[in-house]
Design a protein around this motif. Sequence first.
Motif, PDB file in Angstrom:
ATOM      1  N   TYR A   4       0.842  -1.199   0.000  1.00  0.00           N
ATOM      2  CA  TYR A   4       0.000   0.000   0.000  1.00  0.00           C
ATOM      3  C   TYR A   4       0.877   1.248   0.000  1.00  0.00           C
ATOM      4  N   ASP A   6      -0.454   4.558  -0.826  1.00  0.00           N
ATOM      5  CA  ASP A   6      -1.441   5.620  -1.065  1.00  0.00           C
ATOM      6  C   ASP A   6      -1.801   6.319   0.247  1.00  0.00           C
ATOM      7  N   ALA A   9      -3.845   9.605   0.520  1.00  0.00           N
ATOM      8  CA  ALA A   9      -5.307   9.511   0.499  1.00  0.00           C
ATOM      9  C   ALA A   9      -5.833   9.203   1.885  1.00  0.00           C
ATOM     10  N   VAL A 332      -1.151   2.353  -5.754  1.00  0.00           N
ATOM     11  CA  VAL A 332      -0.795   3.765  -5.835  1.00  0.00           C
ATOM     12  C   VAL A 332      -2.018   4.533  -6.318  1.00  0.00           C
ATOM     13  N   ARG A 333      -1.942   5.850  -6.297  1.00  0.00           N
ATOM     14  CA  ARG A 333      -3.044   6.689  -6.796  1.00  0.00           C
ATOM     15  C   ARG A 333      -2.624   7.290  -8.133  1.00  0.00           C
ATOM     16  N   HIS A 337      -5.706  13.844  -8.625  1.00  0.00           N
ATOM     17  CA  HIS A 337      -5.565  13.941  -7.177  1.00  0.00           C
ATOM     18  C   HIS A 337      -6.365  15.073  -6.537  1.00  0.00           C
ATOM     19  N   ARG A 356       1.056   8.656  -8.349  1.00  0.00           N
ATOM     20  CA  ARG A 356       1.482   9.184  -7.046  1.00  0.00           C
ATOM     21  C   ARG A 356       1.706   8.044  -6.070  1.00  0.00           C
ATOM     22  N   SER A 358       2.772   7.409  -2.125  1.00  0.00           N
ATOM     23  CA  SER A 358       2.884   8.132  -0.862  1.00  0.00           C
ATOM     24  C   SER A 358       3.045   7.135   0.275  1.00  0.00           C
TER      25      SER A 358
END
Length: 381
Positions: A4, A6, A9, A332-333, A337, A356, A358
């Motif tokens: 993970y 993301d 978010a 990821v995203r 965004h 993105r 994160s």
Amino acid sequence: MVRYLDCAATTFPKPECVLARMDEVNRTLAVNAGRGVYREAREAAQIIDETRKRLADLVFSDASRVIFSPSASIALNQILRGIEWKAGDVVYLSPYEHNAVSRILYDIQKKMGIRVYQMPLKENLEIDLDALWYRFSVEKPCCVCVTQVSNVTGYILPVKEIAALAREYGALVVVDGAQSVGLLPVNIGEMGIDFLAFAGHKNLYGPFGIGGFIAQSEYELQTVLTGGTGSDSRNLAMPEKTPGRYEFASPNIGAVAGCLEGIKWVQANQKELFRKEEQLTQRLLDRLERIDGVHVCRMAEGKQIGIVSFWIKGYRSEDVGLILDEDYEIAVRCGYHCAAYIHDWLGDIEYGGTIRASVGWGNSVEDIDALTEAIQDLAKG
């Protein structure tokens, strides 16, 4: 298990202490805090009071200035719609603003006739403070809105310096701290700002359903949202004092309890959390920049934390996201965004926005390496 990446978010996974406390409170104290004199209602109210104090301590404010809401977006609506606007008022916002700010101002602009201007950027995509000083002198600001950390690039914006320029004109300064509160050291008084919005589910490591703002300013916002408060019930007006003036409806005690545990956990680990995100961010930047065909949105050293955006030549960003998910089990995203302006500056429109990645406390060097190896595979074609 999926890797993970993301956390911009929402942070995931949550610390075990947060999950355990939410389960306990939802099983034993899921009553309506402040609406009764019985023991459970008093205990629930005490949880809210302690959360308020802990959050105030985290940002060097006072508990009486902490207002809870269901989310940072609702809090920003309360702030920006609570200002007494008049036609022609000038508002500046950074090009990095989330739609939780941009869309509200756009709506107010249509309805009230305010003027909204973007802050100027340098070629390296940092805020141009000299150019901003000049623009303020030409079009004097009534309000200045700035995010502390960009949810697209991880850029740490110079909030203190922007606020100092705004104060020369008596402008209100509204800061979106959704990506920063809990991660960066925040001293709201030293920053010289009026309102700071926060999100419980991001770097405070709490759940969804709890956010709010700190009203550091003496400026009294109009009440935008009203309803039951559990006190003075025959009075149709909202309470006059903060925080009751802005808090309405039944509090989400489970979410508040989870947020409280998250804040405690963050306070005990904040330096380590920042150091870990800094190291992982640097590793991700360095490894991505070695891959041919990959463009990385890199800010100056020391001005980027937790978030890296990039794209691969020949790919739409959403296609990369699907491949990473289906073939590599990496989350990821991808896209724009919820940030309307900054993608014009980044030049990523032909790629459908950015990819993105994160990071948060649950991530490891192995996660970074797995992602960059997958991107290298894709870039090779």
